[in-house]
Design a protein around this motif. Structure first.
Motif, PDB file in Angstrom:
ATOM      1  N   LEU A 163       1.020  -1.224   0.059  1.00  6.19           N
ATOM      2  CA  LEU A 163       0.431   0.142   0.305  1.00  6.19           C
ATOM      3  C   LEU A 163       1.129   1.461   0.410  1.00  6.19           C
ATOM      4  CD1 LEU A 163      -2.859   1.297  -0.085  1.00  6.19           C
ATOM      5  CD2 LEU A 163      -2.531   0.336   2.484  1.00  6.19           C
ATOM      6  N   ARG A 164       0.911   2.267  -1.376  1.00  2.89           N
ATOM      7  CA  ARG A 164       1.427   2.708  -1.355  1.00  2.89           C
ATOM      8  C   ARG A 164       1.110   4.482  -1.271  1.00  2.89           C
ATOM      9  NH1 ARG A 164       5.782   5.188  -5.351  1.00  2.89           N
ATOM     10  NH2 ARG A 164       7.969   5.905  -4.097  1.00  2.89           N
ATOM     11  N   LYS A 165       1.114   4.717  -0.471  1.00  2.00           N
ATOM     12  CA  LYS A 165      -0.058   5.990  -0.506  1.00  2.00           C
ATOM     13  C   LYS A 165       0.395   7.823  -0.664  1.00  2.00           C
ATOM     14  CE  LYS A 165      -1.230   4.703   3.330  1.00  2.00           C
ATOM     15  NZ  LYS A 165      -2.047   4.305   4.535  1.00  2.00           N
ATOM     16  N   SER A 166       1.778   7.101  -1.248  1.00  2.00           N
ATOM     17  CA  SER A 166       2.715   8.814  -1.291  1.00  2.00           C
ATOM     18  C   SER A 166       3.482   8.848  -2.636  1.00  2.00           C
ATOM     19  CB  SER A 166       3.523   9.396   0.199  1.00  2.00           C
ATOM     20  OG  SER A 166       4.205   9.972  -0.185  1.00  2.00           O
ATOM     21  N   THR A 167       4.653   9.658  -3.256  1.00  3.10           N
ATOM     22  CA  THR A 167       5.037   8.990  -3.488  1.00  3.10           C
ATOM     23  C   THR A 167       6.828   9.464  -2.559  1.00  3.10           C
ATOM     24  OG1 THR A 167       5.468  11.981  -4.135  1.00  3.10           O
ATOM     25  CG2 THR A 167       4.481  10.136  -5.214  1.00  3.10           C
ATOM     26  N   GLU A 168       6.248   9.864  -1.673  1.00 10.53           N
ATOM     27  CA  GLU A 168       8.323   9.224  -0.733  1.00 10.53           C
ATOM     28  C   GLU A 168       8.741   8.811   0.115  1.00 10.53           C
ATOM     29  OE1 GLU A 168       9.696  12.531  -0.338  1.00 10.53           O
ATOM     30  OE2 GLU A 168       7.935  13.410  -2.744  1.00 10.53           O
ATOM     31  N   GLU A 169       6.647   7.638   0.249  1.00  7.93           N
ATOM     32  CA  GLU A 169       7.563   6.149   0.260  1.00  7.93           C
ATOM     33  C   GLU A 169       8.666   5.807  -0.344  1.00  7.93           C
ATOM     34  OE1 GLU A 169       4.110   4.567   2.733  1.00  7.93           O
ATOM     35  OE2 GLU A 169       2.976   5.202   1.078  1.00  7.93           O
ATOM     36  N   ALA A 170       9.161   4.663   0.607  1.00 10.48           N
ATOM     37  CA  ALA A 170      10.177   3.705   0.165  1.00 10.48           C
ATOM     38  C   ALA A 170       9.110   2.438  -1.051  1.00 10.48           C
ATOM     39  CB  ALA A 170      10.667   2.701   0.890  1.00 10.48           C
ATOM     40  N   ILE A 171      10.310   2.107  -2.153  1.00  9.60           N
ATOM     41  CA  ILE A 171       9.713   1.888  -3.214  1.00  9.60           C
ATOM     42  C   ILE A 171       9.476   0.287  -2.991  1.00  9.60           C
ATOM     43  CG2 ILE A 171      10.083   0.794  -5.328  1.00  9.60           C
ATOM     44  CD1 ILE A 171       9.398   3.820  -5.542  1.00  9.60           C
ATOM     45  N   GLU A 172      10.466  -0.083  -2.280  1.00 13.07           N
ATOM     46  CA  GLU A 172      10.200  -1.615  -1.691  1.00 13.07           C
ATOM     47  C   GLU A 172       9.427  -1.301   0.181  1.00 13.07           C
ATOM     48  OE1 GLU A 172      14.317  -3.672  -1.212  1.00 13.07           O
ATOM     49  OE2 GLU A 172      14.937  -2.996  -3.137  1.00 13.07           O
ATOM     50  N   LEU A 173       8.147  -2.025  -0.074  1.00 12.42           N
ATOM     51  CA  LEU A 173       7.308  -2.505   0.949  1.00 12.42           C
ATOM     52  C   LEU A 173       6.958  -4.041   1.153  1.00 12.42           C
ATOM     53  CD1 LEU A 173       5.181   0.778   0.526  1.00 12.42           C
ATOM     54  CD2 LEU A 173       7.250   0.547   2.120  1.00 12.42           C
ATOM     55  N   PRO A 174       6.130  -3.860   2.632  1.00 11.48           N
ATOM     56  CA  PRO A 174       5.950  -5.091   2.390  1.00 11.48           C
ATOM     57  C   PRO A 174       4.441  -5.014   2.485  1.00 11.48           C
ATOM     58  CG  PRO A 174       6.307  -4.080   4.766  1.00 11.48           C
ATOM     59  CD  PRO A 174       6.758  -3.250   3.765  1.00 11.48           C
ATOM     60  N   ARG A 175       3.519  -6.192   1.827  1.00  7.45           N
ATOM     61  CA  ARG A 175       2.179  -6.680   2.564  1.00  7.45           C
ATOM     62  C   ARG A 175       1.856  -6.279   3.398  1.00  7.45           C
ATOM     63  NH1 ARG A 175       1.642 -11.934  -1.774  1.00  7.45           N
ATOM     64  NH2 ARG A 175      -0.210 -11.005  -1.798  1.00  7.45           N
TER      65      ARG A 175
END
Length: 489
Positions: A163-175
């Protein structure tokens, strides 16, 4: 009827921005001419990013329109495929032998995230635009709508995804957990419901409105078995007094009737823009087709027929009542170029012509919009949810009969169904007859607990619970060490 709002999608590697022209179509603008500082503070700039999100959401570029059809129905009791270079990929879907390297999967993971990324850019920059607050509120709501439904599409195929809610978040995220993703989709669609324009008052057909957000909530609640909330959303949409059943089922999907009031959300198609046409007919027409003996329609020189043939199972075609007009959009015979009549029923070779050929098609590209949600789906969703809560009731059969009457069929009676289970089984059949070729069957079978059972009945005893989701594509797994693959893959 409003003019269609066509979103032009190009074959791309880098993210594209699109600029709106005086004809209201979206035209590519090279990245090198654009930067956040020079174009995002202006309406034209922020809209170019929003329209890119719309374009990715439509996801009709190249063969994506038919690939979505394939991946949603070739694993069901309705559709199979033969011939052409596609056959190797299709067989894996039909026989449930797919894995994380399957060729259909990347675009249904990667492209929704491109839409989400563009939506995030709009959300993060809309307050800096030189425009009034009402304009900003609607654009923000549209971006949140597009982000939410793309997460819904991803969930349908793959389950809970990062769940990527911002362009500032890391590209690699857990589920995230299923609950977290579900809560996000629901909250987004609920929050924007009263900000989006009423249906018919959007800037152009194909832009988000209250009807679309309500319909997606209705279907989200149905597919997550939140029955009362599904009913509430159906009632809300019905009370808008805007949507209605199109009078003639066989004409509803013709290009000249695009934008009719049964269509709540579509994937816009165009025969006039390269790679954004509806290519349904190119895979749904028999080889050497010359003429349909029933309608009299003849093949035109400006149409194209692929070697890949999408075919319907005889068992499905034969399940229709003989007088069900919905069956008339299925080719059961044709006249070939040698003037011979070829019978298709009996060899699992019948073909759907639900998206009737566009007289002005450009090769394989026809202009018929691909349906995502229409009003009949809302009526049958409410009927199903009511039955699941309270069992057979007059209101349930009345809703079903509204759809059957349009098909010129006799009413079903409440007395025909003594149990919730018997009426549930009929609703599943009714949905098959009404929505074949509309990419709904896989999810319907999963929701009804019939996906595995029906596959076993077709002889695919290898099918297990994990096949109800597709695997995260291998290239994604390789690039993100935080991801956990779906069970069974």
């Amino acid at each position: 009827m409003k003019n269609k709002y066509h979103i032009a999608v190009s074959v791309i590697i880098l993210s594209l921005f699109f600029m709106i022209s005086c004809e209201s179509s979206l035209i590519e603008k090279p990245d090198s001419e654009l930067s956040n500082n020079t174009f995002l503070p202006y309406k034209e700039g922020i809209e170019s990013v929003l329209f890119a999100a719309y374009a990715y959401t439509a996801n009709l570029s190249e063969y994506n329109d038919n690939d979505r059809y394939a991946i949603q129905e070739m694993c069901t009791d309705i559709l199979w495929q033969s011939g052409g270079g596609e056959n190797g990929r299709a067989i894996q879907i039909i026989q449930f032998t797919w894995d994380a390297s399957h060729g259909y999967l990347p675009r249904f993971y990667d492209i929704p995230y491109k839409a989400i990324n563009h939506a995030n850019i709009v959300i993060e920059n809309i307050q800096n635009v030189d425009a009034d607050d009402d304009y900003k509120a609607v654009i923000l709501a549209e971006a949140r709508f597009l982000r939410a439904i793309n997460y819904y599409y991803l969930w349908d195929f793959f389950g809970a995804v990062p769940l990527r809610k911002s362009t500032e978040e890391a590209i690699e995220l857990p589920r995230p957990s299923e609950e977290e993703l579900h809560n996000f989709i629901e909250t987004e669609l609920v929050d924007i419901a009263n900000v989006l324009p009423d249906p018919g008052n959007e800037v152009a057909f194909g832009r988000a409105n209250k009807g679309a957000s309500t319909a997606f909530l209705c279907k989200f609640y149905l597919n997550t078995k939140q029955w009362q909330k599904c009913i509430d959303m159906a009632d809300k949409l019905i009370s808008m007094n805007y949507y209605q059943l199109f009078p003639t089922y066989t004409d509803m999907f013709k290009v000249q009737n695009d934008g009719n009031k049964e269509m709540i959300w579509v994937r816009p198609a165009s025969s006039q823009s390269t790679d954004v046409g509806n290519r349904f007919i190119a895979v749904s027409t028999p080889p050497n087709f010359k003429k349909d003996p029933v309608s009299g329609i003849e093949w035109q020189s400006n149409w194209q027929n692929f070697a890949s043939d999408y075919r319907l199972y005889d068992s499905f075609v034969s399940s229709f009542a003989s007088n069900d007009i919905r069956k008339s959009l299925i080719l059961t015979s044709y006249i070939d170029t040698q003037d011979k009549t070829i019978q298709l029923l009996g060899d699992n070779y019948c073909m759907s012509w639900k998206y009737w050929p566009d007289p002005n098609a450009n090769g394989s590209d026809h202009g018929n919009d691909r349906v995502v949600i229409r009003y009949a789906d809302i009526l049958l969703s409410k009927a199903e949810a009511l039955n699941e809560l309270n069992g057979p009731a007059k209101e349930v059969v009345d809703l079903i009969n509204m759809v059957r009457n349009r098909a010129e069929l006799e009413d079903i009676s409440l007395s025909d169904f003594s149990t919730k289970e018997s009426l549930r089984d009929h609703i599943l059949k009714e949905r098959g007859w009404e929505f074949y070729s509309e990419e709904k069957r896989r999810r319907d079978l999963i929701r009804h607990g019939k996906f595995i059972e029906f596959a076993h009945q077709r002889g695919y005893t290898n099918v297990e619970k994990h096949h109800q989701l597709y695997p995260i594509p291998q290239f994604v797994m390789d690039s993100n060490p935080l991801l956990k693959q779906n069970d069974g893959y």
